[in-house]
Design a protein around this motif. Sequence first.
Motif, PDB file in Angstrom:
ATOM      1  N   HIS A  69       0.828  -1.213   0.000  1.00 39.67           N
ATOM      2  CA  HIS A  69       0.000   0.000   0.000  1.00 39.67           C
ATOM      3  C   HIS A  69       0.864   1.266   0.000  1.00 39.67           C
ATOM      4  CE1 HIS A  69      -3.320   2.706   0.821  1.00 39.67           C
ATOM      5  NE2 HIS A  69      -2.610   3.206   1.804  1.00 39.67           N
ATOM      6  N   THR A  70       1.935   1.260   0.752  1.00 40.71           N
ATOM      7  CA  THR A  70       2.825   2.417   0.833  1.00 40.71           C
ATOM      8  C   THR A  70       3.442   2.733  -0.527  1.00 40.71           C
ATOM      9  OG1 THR A  70       3.329   1.920   3.137  1.00 40.71           O
ATOM     10  CG2 THR A  70       4.891   3.327   1.981  1.00 40.71           C
ATOM     11  N   TYR A  71       3.672   1.718  -1.333  1.00 40.02           N
ATOM     12  CA  TYR A  71       4.321   1.878  -2.634  1.00 40.02           C
ATOM     13  C   TYR A  71       3.331   1.954  -3.796  1.00 40.02           C
ATOM     14  CZ  TYR A  71       8.765   1.078  -0.360  1.00 40.02           C
ATOM     15  OH  TYR A  71       9.862   1.209   0.447  1.00 40.02           O
ATOM     16  N   HIS A  72       2.048   2.017  -3.495  1.00 41.38           N
ATOM     17  CA  HIS A  72       0.991   1.995  -4.511  1.00 41.38           C
ATOM     18  C   HIS A  72       1.208   3.028  -5.617  1.00 41.38           C
ATOM     19  CE1 HIS A  72      -3.033   3.080  -6.119  1.00 41.38           C
ATOM     20  NE2 HIS A  72      -3.096   1.772  -6.244  1.00 41.38           N
ATOM     21  N   GLU A  73       1.500   4.258  -5.262  1.00 43.12           N
ATOM     22  CA  GLU A  73       1.660   5.321  -6.264  1.00 43.12           C
ATOM     23  C   GLU A  73       2.839   5.050  -7.191  1.00 43.12           C
ATOM     24  OE1 GLU A  73      -0.417   7.851  -7.076  1.00 43.12           O
ATOM     25  OE2 GLU A  73      -1.757   6.912  -5.626  1.00 43.12           O
ATOM     26  N   TYR A  74       3.876   4.445  -6.661  1.00 41.12           N
ATOM     27  CA  TYR A  74       5.016   4.078  -7.508  1.00 41.12           C
ATOM     28  C   TYR A  74       4.658   2.896  -8.415  1.00 41.12           C
ATOM     29  CZ  TYR A  74       7.790   6.951  -4.329  1.00 41.12           C
ATOM     30  OH  TYR A  74       8.284   7.979  -3.580  1.00 41.12           O
ATOM     31  N   ILE A  75       3.998   1.899  -7.833  1.00 42.20           N
ATOM     32  CA  ILE A  75       3.662   0.691  -8.582  1.00 42.20           C
ATOM     33  C   ILE A  75       2.793   1.015  -9.797  1.00 42.20           C
ATOM     34  CG2 ILE A  75       2.381  -1.496  -8.485  1.00 42.20           C
ATOM     35  CD1 ILE A  75       3.477  -1.787  -5.580  1.00 42.20           C
ATOM     36  N   ILE A  76       1.821   1.919  -9.644  1.00 43.56           N
ATOM     37  CA  ILE A  76       0.976   2.261 -10.794  1.00 43.56           C
ATOM     38  C   ILE A  76       1.756   3.046 -11.850  1.00 43.56           C
ATOM     39  CG2 ILE A  76      -1.190   2.103  -9.533  1.00 43.56           C
ATOM     40  CD1 ILE A  76      -1.298   5.153  -9.472  1.00 43.56           C
ATOM     41  N   GLN A  77       2.930   3.550 -11.480  1.00 44.65           N
ATOM     42  CA  GLN A  77       3.812   4.197 -12.454  1.00 44.65           C
ATOM     43  C   GLN A  77       4.784   3.190 -13.077  1.00 44.65           C
ATOM     44  OE1 GLN A  77       5.535   8.012 -11.191  1.00 44.65           O
ATOM     45  NE2 GLN A  77       4.100   7.944  -9.471  1.00 44.65           N
ATOM     46  N   GLY A  78       4.758   1.936 -12.564  1.00 40.19           N
ATOM     47  CA  GLY A  78       5.540   0.880 -13.181  1.00 40.19           C
ATOM     48  C   GLY A  78       6.850   0.527 -12.515  1.00 40.19           C
ATOM     49  N   TYR A  79       7.053   0.997 -11.292  1.00 41.05           N
ATOM     50  CA  TYR A  79       8.302   0.656 -10.618  1.00 41.05           C
ATOM     51  C   TYR A  79       8.149   0.692  -9.103  1.00 41.05           C
ATOM     52  CZ  TYR A  79       9.127   5.619  -9.549  1.00 41.05           C
ATOM     53  OH  TYR A  79       9.013   6.900  -9.065  1.00 41.05           O
ATOM     54  N   ILE A  80       9.147   0.115  -8.442  1.00 40.20           N
ATOM     55  CA  ILE A  80       9.269   0.186  -6.988  1.00 40.20           C
ATOM     56  C   ILE A  80      10.640   0.795  -6.711  1.00 40.20           C
ATOM     57  CG2 ILE A  80       9.414  -1.117  -4.824  1.00 40.20           C
ATOM     58  CD1 ILE A  80       7.848  -3.379  -6.273  1.00 40.20           C
TER      59      ILE A  80
END
Length: 115
Positions: A69-80
């Motif tokens: 959940h904390t990384y959600h905004e990054y994940i939807i941009q295609g990366y962690i």
Amino acid sequence: MDFKMHLTGYVSDNILKIASSYDNVSEIRIRKNQKLCITSGSKNYVHNYIVSPKELEDCVTSFCKNSIHTYHEYIIQGYIPFDYGYRIGVCGNAVCENNKIINLSDITCINIPKN
């Protein structure tokens, strides 16, 4: 990238062992239910090791420090984002709303490039 140093605890021991057996690794591609791929030097190698769905899920969870959940905004941009400025590429099924990606479901692949 020194895989033993940077990726221990993030990828499975099997993947780490395989990646560490190659010199000059520049990329690891971990794909669900597919063979592990390693880029070493200028050559791509497809290893016979098949990555399980659980193994991929565990890698993603580990790279997200157990809080996807904390990384959600990054994940939807295609990366962690990862330590030392690395970006772990993430592929899956985009969930869109009003022509905007709002979620990434069923992560199918991660790509670990040399920074």
